[in-house]
Design a protein around this motif. Structure first.
Motif, PDB file in Angstrom:
ATOM      1  N   ILE A  45       0.861  -1.192   0.000  1.00  0.00           N
ATOM      2  CA  ILE A  45       0.000   0.000   0.000  1.00  0.00           C
ATOM      3  C   ILE A  45       0.888   1.230   0.000  1.00  0.00           C
ATOM      4  O   ILE A  45       1.731   1.388   0.891  1.00  0.00           O
ATOM      5  CB  ILE A  45      -0.926   0.007   1.232  1.00  0.00           C
ATOM      6  CG1 ILE A  45      -1.919  -1.153   1.147  1.00  0.00           C
ATOM      7  CG2 ILE A  45      -1.660   1.340   1.354  1.00  0.00           C
ATOM      8  CD1 ILE A  45      -2.777  -1.321   2.386  1.00  0.00           C
ATOM      9  N   SER A  46       0.685   2.117  -0.969  1.00  0.00           N
ATOM     10  CA  SER A  46       1.563   3.292  -1.082  1.00  0.00           C
ATOM     11  C   SER A  46       1.341   4.282   0.054  1.00  0.00           C
ATOM     12  O   SER A  46       2.278   4.908   0.536  1.00  0.00           O
ATOM     13  CB  SER A  46       1.340   3.986  -2.425  1.00  0.00           C
ATOM     14  OG  SER A  46       0.009   4.477  -2.516  1.00  0.00           O
ATOM     15  N   GLY A  47       0.074   4.430   0.474  1.00  0.00           N
ATOM     16  CA  GLY A  47      -0.212   5.339   1.576  1.00  0.00           C
ATOM     17  C   GLY A  47      -0.741   6.685   1.128  1.00  0.00           C
ATOM     18  O   GLY A  47      -0.405   7.713   1.710  1.00  0.00           O
ATOM     19  N   ALA A  48      -1.598   6.682   0.113  1.00  0.00           N
ATOM     20  CA  ALA A  48      -2.248   7.930  -0.308  1.00  0.00           C
ATOM     21  C   ALA A  48      -3.096   8.467   0.835  1.00  0.00           C
ATOM     22  O   ALA A  48      -3.567   7.709   1.689  1.00  0.00           O
ATOM     23  CB  ALA A  48      -3.112   7.677  -1.538  1.00  0.00           C
ATOM     24  N   ILE A  49      -3.311   9.770   0.848  1.00  0.00           N
ATOM     25  CA  ILE A  49      -4.012  10.416   1.971  1.00  0.00           C
ATOM     26  C   ILE A  49      -5.414   9.843   2.151  1.00  0.00           C
ATOM     27  O   ILE A  49      -5.922   9.757   3.271  1.00  0.00           O
ATOM     28  CB  ILE A  49      -4.055  11.955   1.772  1.00  0.00           C
ATOM     29  CG1 ILE A  49      -4.574  12.636   3.047  1.00  0.00           C
ATOM     30  CG2 ILE A  49      -4.892  12.330   0.561  1.00  0.00           C
ATOM     31  CD1 ILE A  49      -4.423  14.134   3.026  1.00  0.00           C
ATOM     32  N   GLN A  50      -6.032   9.410   1.035  1.00  0.00           N
ATOM     33  CA  GLN A  50      -7.373   8.841   1.143  1.00  0.00           C
ATOM     34  C   GLN A  50      -7.358   7.543   1.944  1.00  0.00           C
ATOM     35  O   GLN A  50      -8.297   7.239   2.674  1.00  0.00           O
ATOM     36  CB  GLN A  50      -7.958   8.577  -0.251  1.00  0.00           C
ATOM     37  CG  GLN A  50      -8.282   9.843  -1.032  1.00  0.00           C
ATOM     38  CD  GLN A  50      -7.112  10.333  -1.864  1.00  0.00           C
ATOM     39  OE1 GLN A  50      -5.968   9.962  -1.622  1.00  0.00           O
ATOM     40  NE2 GLN A  50      -7.399  11.168  -2.854  1.00  0.00           N
ATOM     41  N   HIS A  51      -6.281   6.767   1.829  1.00  0.00           N
ATOM     42  CA  HIS A  51      -6.175   5.523   2.600  1.00  0.00           C
ATOM     43  C   HIS A  51      -5.804   5.822   4.050  1.00  0.00           C
ATOM     44  O   HIS A  51      -6.361   5.232   4.982  1.00  0.00           O
ATOM     45  CB  HIS A  51      -5.137   4.588   1.977  1.00  0.00           C
ATOM     46  CG  HIS A  51      -5.107   3.233   2.632  1.00  0.00           C
ATOM     47  ND1 HIS A  51      -6.047   2.255   2.367  1.00  0.00           N
ATOM     48  CD2 HIS A  51      -4.275   2.698   3.563  1.00  0.00           C
ATOM     49  CE1 HIS A  51      -5.785   1.191   3.102  1.00  0.00           C
ATOM     50  NE2 HIS A  51      -4.722   1.423   3.838  1.00  0.00           N
ATOM     51  N   LEU A  52      -4.880   6.759   4.233  1.00  0.00           N
ATOM     52  CA  LEU A  52      -4.446   7.102   5.596  1.00  0.00           C
ATOM     53  C   LEU A  52      -5.612   7.585   6.447  1.00  0.00           C
ATOM     54  O   LEU A  52      -5.658   7.337   7.654  1.00  0.00           O
ATOM     55  CB  LEU A  52      -3.360   8.177   5.544  1.00  0.00           C
ATOM     56  CG  LEU A  52      -2.060   7.815   4.821  1.00  0.00           C
ATOM     57  CD1 LEU A  52      -1.059   8.955   4.931  1.00  0.00           C
ATOM     58  CD2 LEU A  52      -1.457   6.526   5.379  1.00  0.00           C
ATOM     59  N   ALA A  53      -6.575   8.268   5.816  1.00  0.00           N
ATOM     60  CA  ALA A  53      -7.722   8.785   6.565  1.00  0.00           C
ATOM     61  C   ALA A  53      -8.502   7.673   7.243  1.00  0.00           C
ATOM     62  O   ALA A  53      -9.190   7.905   8.233  1.00  0.00           O
ATOM     63  CB  ALA A  53      -8.647   9.568   5.626  1.00  0.00           C
ATOM     64  N   GLY A  54      -8.376   6.446   6.722  1.00  0.00           N
ATOM     65  CA  GLY A  54      -9.145   5.349   7.279  1.00  0.00           C
ATOM     66  C   GLY A  54      -8.409   4.483   8.272  1.00  0.00           C
ATOM     67  O   GLY A  54      -9.033   3.620   8.902  1.00  0.00           O
TER      68      GLY A  54
END
Length: 347
Positions: free
Chosen positions: A290-299
């Motif tokens: 998982i690259s860690g885009a901000i959309q994923h980090l939010a979750g």
């Protein structure tokens, strides 16, 4: 009517089939923080049919008062009668703040109610606090104190917006499940209950439910998992998720995934973590490929421990990870799984 007449923090206590959704307890927990800052109380609004017996459970999680709207017309969720119930409660009791869970029901109900009572609604909030507005003083503009500052991702998660509703009441927000923390349950607390029924007269706006078909699934809700083994596009294929499933089985965890995996058709939407998926707060979160885009980090950024495995040492996920491994997951995961199995076997 002056804004000063509106008092208290109110929470919509969602229930389905006479089981309270955990988002209600999370909202009560956050509501207590807001109420303490405003020197007021938290009231839960319980809507349904034959739900009076659920009130004590809300009190055990911190509700100072429970308003029960009980009517046969409210047995199943339907937009029109539920919107009538909640907007009637707001018109009668005049809460300063009204919180609703951003569930499928809450996302339907919240906008309807806010439109009826002519106030604003900030959707999908990830943070709530009491403060001044404008946050940064503006020359010539009055600074209003004790405002509800509602923070949510905006523009696809590329920025964070803090919104206030200084001129209308109540201040309304829907809040993503899993973001706020519920307080420890105090067993045996009895609710201070007030019953209220505005009257329900079915009309041509009332939907008639002909049949309810419940989907049966053996999928574990990732929001309840203590350990999540989450995979992204970097896993490579649906078949390669077998490596993650083996690790999850060895460590007693549950598999989840990023949006890219769902879009590729490798895993169902129920397992998606992120801004457009579910917000999770496990003890351990493995972010694999998982690259860690901000959309994923939010979750998932509120996880207690984050372990990242990625071949790209510049991946953003490493900025939030407690432990990071740079390398090929196809080589790392089998070794990690075997080591965990060996450690468990050794006792």
């Amino acid at each position: 009517m002056g804004l000063e007449e509106y008092k208290g923090v109110y929470v919509f206590a969602q229930q389905v089939d006479n089981v309270i959704n955990s988002i209600a307890f999370e909202l009560i927990g956050k509501g207590k923080d807001l109420a303490e800052a405003l020197d007021t109380q938290v009231t839960a609004v319980l809507v349904g049919s034959n739900v009076r017996d659920l009130a004590d459970e809300l009190a055990e999680y911190g509700a100072d008062k429970v308003i029960v709207v009980d009517d046969p017309e409210l047995k199943e969720y339907r937009t029109e009668p539920y919107a009538h119930a909640l907007s009637s409660v707001i018109e009668k009791y005049k809460p300063e703040i009204m919180l609703v869970g951003a569930t499928a029901i809450g996302r339907d109900l919240g906008p309807r109610v806010s439109a009826r009572i002519h106030t604003g609604l900030t959707a999908d909030c990830t943070q709530l606090e009491i403060g001044d507005f404008p946050i940064n003083p503006v020359p010539g503009k009055e600074t209003k104190h004790n405002q509800l500052l509602m923070t949510r991702p905006a523009f696809g998660g590329n920025t964070i917006a803090t919104i206030a509703c200084p001129d209308f009441r109540p201040q309304m927000a829907t809040v993503r499940p899993g973001v706020m923390q519920k307080r420890a349950r105090q067993a045996g607390v009895k609710a201070n209950v007030e019953e209220f029924n505005p009257g329900f007269t079915p009309d041509n706006k009332y939907v008639e439910i002909l049949e309810i078909v419940k989907a049966v699934t053996d999928t574990v809700d990732i929001m309840d998992a203590k350990i999540l083994v989450s995979g992204g596009r970097g896993v490579g294929s649906a078949e390669n998720f077998k490596l993650l499933e083996d690790l999850a089985e060895a460590i007693g965890g549950t598999v989840s995934c990023s949006r890219a995996v769902v879009d590729a058709g490798w895993k169902p939407k129920d397992l998606q973590v992120g801004q457009t998926g579910k917000t999770v707060r496990p003890h351990v979160y493995f972010a694999i490929g998982i690259s860690g885009a901000i959309q994923h980090l939010a979750g998932m950024e509120e996880s207690d421990i984050i372990v990242a495995i990625n071949k790209d040492d510049t991946a953003p996920i490493f900025s939030v990870a407690d432990y990071g491994v740079v390398g090929d997951l196809n080589k790392i995961l089998p070794v990690l799984t075997e080591q965990i199995k060996a450690a468990k076997a050794a006792g």
